[in-house]
Design a protein around this motif. Structure first.
Motif, PDB file in Angstrom:
ATOM      1  N   MET A   1       0.818  -1.190   0.000  1.00  0.00           N
ATOM      2  CA  MET A   1       0.000   0.000   0.000  1.00  0.00           C
ATOM      3  C   MET A   1       0.859   1.250   0.000  1.00  0.00           C
ATOM      4  N   ALA A   2       2.132   1.160   0.280  1.00  0.00           N
ATOM      5  CA  ALA A   2       2.981   2.330   0.470  1.00  0.00           C
ATOM      6  C   ALA A   2       3.253   3.118  -0.807  1.00  0.00           C
ATOM      7  N   ASN A   3       2.585   2.820  -1.891  1.00  0.00           N
ATOM      8  CA  ASN A   3       2.832   3.557  -3.127  1.00  0.00           C
ATOM      9  C   ASN A   3       2.152   4.923  -3.139  1.00  0.00           C
ATOM     10  N   THR A   4       1.240   5.210  -2.230  1.00  0.00           N
ATOM     11  CA  THR A   4       0.607   6.528  -2.135  1.00  0.00           C
ATOM     12  C   THR A   4       1.054   7.192  -0.835  1.00  0.00           C
ATOM     13  N   ALA A   5       0.864   8.499  -0.763  1.00  0.00           N
ATOM     14  CA  ALA A   5       1.239   9.222   0.461  1.00  0.00           C
ATOM     15  C   ALA A   5       0.439   8.717   1.661  1.00  0.00           C
ATOM     16  N   GLU A   6      -0.870   8.504   1.469  1.00  0.00           N
ATOM     17  CA  GLU A   6      -1.691   7.967   2.565  1.00  0.00           C
ATOM     18  C   GLU A   6      -1.260   6.546   2.910  1.00  0.00           C
ATOM     19  N   GLY A   7      -0.906   5.767   1.918  1.00  0.00           N
ATOM     20  CA  GLY A   7      -0.443   4.400   2.149  1.00  0.00           C
ATOM     21  C   GLY A   7       0.812   4.361   3.004  1.00  0.00           C
ATOM     22  N   ARG A   8       1.706   5.319   2.809  1.00  0.00           N
ATOM     23  CA  ARG A   8       2.920   5.378   3.624  1.00  0.00           C
ATOM     24  C   ARG A   8       2.582   5.717   5.080  1.00  0.00           C
ATOM     25  N   VAL A   9       1.586   6.576   5.284  1.00  0.00           N
ATOM     26  CA  VAL A   9       1.146   6.886   6.649  1.00  0.00           C
ATOM     27  C   VAL A   9       0.546   5.635   7.284  1.00  0.00           C
ATOM     28  N   LYS A  10      -0.301   4.925   6.547  1.00  0.00           N
ATOM     29  CA  LYS A  10      -0.901   3.687   7.070  1.00  0.00           C
ATOM     30  C   LYS A  10       0.175   2.658   7.424  1.00  0.00           C
ATOM     31  N   ASP A  11       1.170   2.507   6.569  1.00  0.00           N
ATOM     32  CA  ASP A  11       2.245   1.557   6.856  1.00  0.00           C
ATOM     33  C   ASP A  11       3.007   1.936   8.123  1.00  0.00           C
ATOM     34  N   ALA A  12       3.248   3.236   8.313  1.00  0.00           N
ATOM     35  CA  ALA A  12       3.942   3.696   9.518  1.00  0.00           C
ATOM     36  C   ALA A  12       3.091   3.426  10.763  1.00  0.00           C
ATOM     37  N   VAL A  13       1.773   3.624  10.656  1.00  0.00           N
ATOM     38  CA  VAL A  13       0.865   3.360  11.779  1.00  0.00           C
ATOM     39  C   VAL A  13       0.872   1.867  12.107  1.00  0.00           C
ATOM     40  N   LYS A  14       0.780   1.015  11.090  1.00  0.00           N
ATOM     41  CA  LYS A  14       0.809  -0.442  11.323  1.00  0.00           C
ATOM     42  C   LYS A  14       2.092  -0.861  12.028  1.00  0.00           C
ATOM     43  N   LYS A  15       3.214  -0.367  11.548  1.00  0.00           N
ATOM     44  CA  LYS A  15       4.512  -0.713  12.127  1.00  0.00           C
ATOM     45  C   LYS A  15       4.575  -0.271  13.589  1.00  0.00           C
ATOM     46  N   ILE A  42      -8.360   0.370  17.358  1.00  0.00           N
ATOM     47  CA  ILE A  42      -7.221   0.023  18.206  1.00  0.00           C
ATOM     48  C   ILE A  42      -7.677  -0.158  19.646  1.00  0.00           C
ATOM     49  N   CYS A  43      -7.087  -1.147  20.314  1.00  0.00           N
ATOM     50  CA  CYS A  43      -7.240  -1.275  21.755  1.00  0.00           C
ATOM     51  C   CYS A  43      -5.831  -1.284  22.335  1.00  0.00           C
ATOM     52  N   TYR A  44      -5.583  -0.336  23.219  1.00  0.00           N
ATOM     53  CA  TYR A  44      -4.256  -0.238  23.836  1.00  0.00           C
ATOM     54  C   TYR A  44      -4.411   0.085  25.313  1.00  0.00           C
ATOM     55  N   LYS A  45      -3.902  -0.809  26.139  1.00  0.00           N
ATOM     56  CA  LYS A  45      -3.973  -0.656  27.596  1.00  0.00           C
ATOM     57  C   LYS A  45      -5.400  -0.380  28.060  1.00  0.00           C
ATOM     58  N   GLY A  46      -6.353  -1.081  27.462  1.00  0.00           N
ATOM     59  CA  GLY A  46      -7.742  -0.981  27.881  1.00  0.00           C
ATOM     60  C   GLY A  46      -8.497   0.203  27.315  1.00  0.00           C
ATOM     61  N   ARG A  47      -7.893   0.930  26.396  1.00  0.00           N
ATOM     62  CA  ARG A  47      -8.550   2.093  25.807  1.00  0.00           C
ATOM     63  C   ARG A  47      -8.915   1.821  24.365  1.00  0.00           C
ATOM     64  N   PHE A  48     -10.090   2.285  23.954  1.00  0.00           N
ATOM     65  CA  PHE A  48     -10.523   2.157  22.563  1.00  0.00           C
ATOM     66  C   PHE A  48     -10.130   3.426  21.825  1.00  0.00           C
ATOM     67  N   VAL A  49      -9.414   3.246  20.722  1.00  0.00           N
ATOM     68  CA  VAL A  49      -8.964   4.374  19.909  1.00  0.00           C
ATOM     69  C   VAL A  49      -9.270   4.052  18.453  1.00  0.00           C
ATOM     70  N   ALA A  50      -9.865   5.006  17.746  1.00  0.00           N
ATOM     71  CA  ALA A  50     -10.119   4.861  16.317  1.00  0.00           C
ATOM     72  C   ALA A  50      -9.294   5.925  15.603  1.00  0.00           C
ATOM     73  N   CYS A  51      -8.656   5.527  14.516  1.00  0.00           N
ATOM     74  CA  CYS A  51      -7.738   6.426  13.831  1.00  0.00           C
ATOM     75  C   CYS A  51      -8.008   6.425  12.326  1.00  0.00           C
ATOM     76  N   GLU A  52      -8.309   7.587  11.800  1.00  0.00           N
ATOM     77  CA  GLU A  52      -8.452   7.784  10.356  1.00  0.00           C
ATOM     78  C   GLU A  52      -7.136   8.370   9.857  1.00  0.00           C
ATOM     79  N   THR A  53      -6.569   7.783   8.811  1.00  0.00           N
ATOM     80  CA  THR A  53      -5.305   8.281   8.270  1.00  0.00           C
ATOM     81  C   THR A  53      -5.547   9.044   6.976  1.00  0.00           C
ATOM     82  N   ASP A  85       0.354  11.893  10.163  1.00  0.00           N
ATOM     83  CA  ASP A  85       1.710  11.530  10.568  1.00  0.00           C
ATOM     84  C   ASP A  85       1.584  10.618  11.787  1.00  0.00           C
ATOM     85  N   VAL A  86       2.350   9.553  11.829  1.00  0.00           N
ATOM     86  CA  VAL A  86       2.253   8.587  12.930  1.00  0.00           C
ATOM     87  C   VAL A  86       2.570   9.238  14.274  1.00  0.00           C
TER      88      VAL A  86
END
Length: 122
Positions: A1-15, A42-53, A85-86
């Motif tokens: 997916m990293a071929n687009t600018a948004e794809g690179r942001v998504k890849d950084a978030v996944k990593k 996302i669930c992190y340390k018991g918190r629900f987080v939703a992230c639009e990139t 940005d991640v």
């Protein structure tokens, strides 16, 4: 997916989320899902987080459907944000990890009992 600018942001978030050890999921938008659902749940340390990139510089370019979903999540005391940005997500997750958990969390031992109770038919 990293071929687009948004794809690179998504890849950084996944990593980042993988390295952090957070649970994360990317809902598939194939006509069967919820229109406007954020890219990452996302669930992190018991918190629900939703992230639009978004691509860098496009952080404010959300659709009305995305705005609606973000508002619903926030009204339910979840964390929902738009990032280009991640580092923006890192800031929010570090802050969320510092806050006390909500009363809605289920301890592992209670989970089975609650599941069985919910399955009963009167």
């Amino acid at each position: 997916m990293a071929n687009t600018a948004e794809g690179r942001v998504k890849d950084a978030v996944k990593k980042y989320l993988t390295a952090l050890g957070a649970y994360w999921y990317m809902p598939v938008s194939n006509g069967m899902g919820r229109v406007g659902c954020p890219d990452f749940l996302i669930c992190y340390k018991g918190r629900f987080v939703a992230c639009e990139t978004k691509a860098p510089g496009k952080r404010h370019n959300t659709t009305p459907n995305q705005d609606r979903e973000i508002e619903w999540i926030q009204r339910a005391d979840g964390v929902a944000l738009v990032v280009d940005d991640v580092e923006q997500l890192k800031e929010v997750l570090e802050d969320a990890a510092q806050r006390p958990r909500s009363q809605g969390s289920v301890q592992q031992g209670e989970q089975g009992a609650r599941s069985r109770q919910g399955a009963r038919v009167a």
